[in-house]
Design an enzyme around this catalytic site. Structure first.
Site, PDB file in Angstrom:
ATOM      1  N   HIS A 269       0.842  -1.191   0.000  1.00  0.00           N
ATOM      2  CA  HIS A 269       0.000   0.000   0.000  1.00  0.00           C
ATOM      3  C   HIS A 269       0.879   1.243   0.000  1.00  0.00           C
ATOM      4  CE1 HIS A 269       0.974  -1.747   3.720  1.00  0.00           C
ATOM      5  NE2 HIS A 269       1.026  -0.561   4.233  1.00  0.00           N
ATOM      6  N   CYS A 270       2.130   1.081  -0.458  1.00  0.00           N
ATOM      7  CA  CYS A 270       3.022   2.241  -0.492  1.00  0.00           C
ATOM      8  C   CYS A 270       3.463   2.543  -1.909  1.00  0.00           C
ATOM      9  CB  CYS A 270       4.254   1.977   0.363  1.00  0.00           C
ATOM     10  SG  CYS A 270       3.838   1.326   1.951  1.00  0.00           S
TER      11      CYS A 270
END
Ligand code: SAJ
Length: 431
Positions: A269-270
């Protein structure tokens, strides 16, 4: 006694809003240093498990957490009113993208509404969630600075990017340098003083905007370099060159080079998300970033390339994708994590499913997954079961897999991670 002195004496009470892969390790570090810490999360299950001393984050040692809970240095609650008695707050909430690829800062806003409600003199607030440059000063500060509260005087506000690398056996919260940028010099000093109590190295910068941009440079650097080697893999496939041999040899250069590896796409999720926070803000400032968009296109095109390679490999055996039994080996977004978020494996499986392949997967870190209308469980691969599959596709090369056995028992393999490096066998196709 002033806040700085109380920080140095570990006499302040710390609140961590968002007890995920960033917040929980941070809370534990402060608790281990003797601070009194309260984890605040809207997820009742997380709150319950923390209070039971049960870690749900692979990188957080369950025994250490239980020990601190039993000592009473750490607890958790869903009730934000505890902020009334909290001296320093670290906000570690998610910052996803909307469907329109615009930043979704709703979690930051929701957290800050609670912080604003219970704001009292002398409090330090630090935002850690990765976000666009300007968030702290343009969005957060106006929510907190009201008539009688002046930043740098009545309360302190800073941005300090998290740098957690899930599954990294070497770097953790304590030994990873921490960048800190306060709205005022005093804000930077107070926030730095807090982190210096538990983190080996603190790096003060001149403003939250700089600190927000530091994080986005770090993650855009990765996204662009991964896209470059992914494009190199596409090029080498066309030119009949082994891209893995090229990268390994280039990595012998002792200066001016850093190796990245091709893969089935980028997950987590980065890296797939953070760079788009930067490009969104740049466009707002009238600048059209090209690297970020291009990297996104190349990286998100990799799942389709993997599917085309599976089709080609099956074709050598006069088989079609449609009706073939395909096992996906490793679906987590990267090795040694139990996280599926944005995993390219989901895109590969979706495309294969649409083409009529009979899908199965094996990943000890991911017991079940849902893919549209499909609910799948991780299939065992012992006792010769690999022979049942027309093709095994290695998407995440967990270190715990027995690759020798996988090669000997499989009919056909597409290895997208060079996990089988050195095992030469005509049934092994490399990305
Ligand atoms: N990947 C490649 N090729 C590479 C490296 C990674 O395809 O050469 C893929 C991975 O398989 C994964 C994705 O890219 O799907 C992201 O990989 P990552 O190693 O960047 O993993 P993250 O997102 O868990 O962690 C990163 C941190 N990683 C490292 O610094 C090694 C760091 O950038 C941030 O601290 C963190 O994101 C974050 O939270 O921002």
């Amino acid at each position: 006694m002033d806040l700085l002195e109380r920080i140095r004496r570990h006499e302040i009470k710390l609140g961590v809003i968002g007890c995920g892969y960033v917040g929980l390790p941070l809370a534990l570090e402060f608790a281990k240093a003797g601070f009194s810490v309260v984890g605040i999360d809207t997820d009742a299950e997380k709150v319950k498990r923390i209070n039971q001393g049960e870690s749900y984050i692979l990188d957080v040692d369950g025994k250490e957490l239980k020990n601190e809970v039993e000592k009473g240095t750490i607890s958790a609650t869903e009730n934000f009113s505890v902020l009334k008695g909290i001296d320093a707050i670290s906000i570690c909430v998610p910052t996803p993208l909307r469907k329109t690829r615009d930043p979704d800062v709703s979690f930051i806003v929701a957290a800050m509404e609670k912080v604003a409600r219970y704001l009292h003199p002398g409090q330090l607030i630090v935002l850690e969630s990765t976000t666009y440059p300007g968030t702290t000063q343009e969005l957060v500060l106006p929510m907190l600075q009201r008539d009688r509260f002046k930043v740098g005087k009545d309360f302190f506000l800073a941005f300090s990017p998290e740098r957690v690398d899930p599954g990294n056996p070497v770097y953790n919260t304590k030994n990873t340098p921490k960048v800190v940028g306060g709205v005022t010099r005093r804000c930077t000093d107070v926030a730095s003083a807090l982190y210096q109590e538990v983190i080996d190295t603190v790096v003060p910068v001149s403003s939250p905007r700089v600190a927000e941009m530091v994080k986005l440079l770090e993650n855009t650097f990765r996204s662009v370099n991964i896209a470059m080697v992914n494009e190199l893999a596409l090029m080498c496939h066309k030119m009949g060159i082994d891209v893995w041999e090229v990268i390994e040899a280039a990595a012998t250069k002792p200066f001016g080079f850093m190796n990245f590896y091709p893969g089935p796409g980028i997950g987590g999720h980065c890296i797939p998300i953070d760079p788009f926070y930067l490009s969104w803000k740049a466009k707002q400032s009238g600048f059209e970033p090209r690297f970020i968009e291009l990297a996104g296109q190349i990286n998100s095109g990799m799942p389709a390339f993997v599917v085309s390679r599976v089709a080609d490999a099956l074709n050598d055996y006069k088989k079609s994708l449609n009706g073939s039994k395909i096992l996906i080996l490793g679906v987590a977004y990267k090795q040694e994590v139990n996280d599926l978020r944005e995993s390219p494996a989901l895109d590969v499986m979706e495309l294969l499913h649409r083409k009529g392949a009979q899908l199965a997967y094996h990943d000890p870190y991911i017991p079940t997954l849902s893919l549209g209308d499909l609910e799948l469980r991780s299939k065992p691969i012992d006792r010769g079961r690999l022979k049942e599959y027309d093709c095994v596709v290695i998407l995440t090369s967990h270190r715990l897999f027995d690759y020798q056995k996988i090669v000997s028992e499989s009919t056909l393999i597409l290895d997208t991670r060079n996990a089988l490096k050195g095992i030469k066998d005509k049934k092994v196709h490399l990305l």
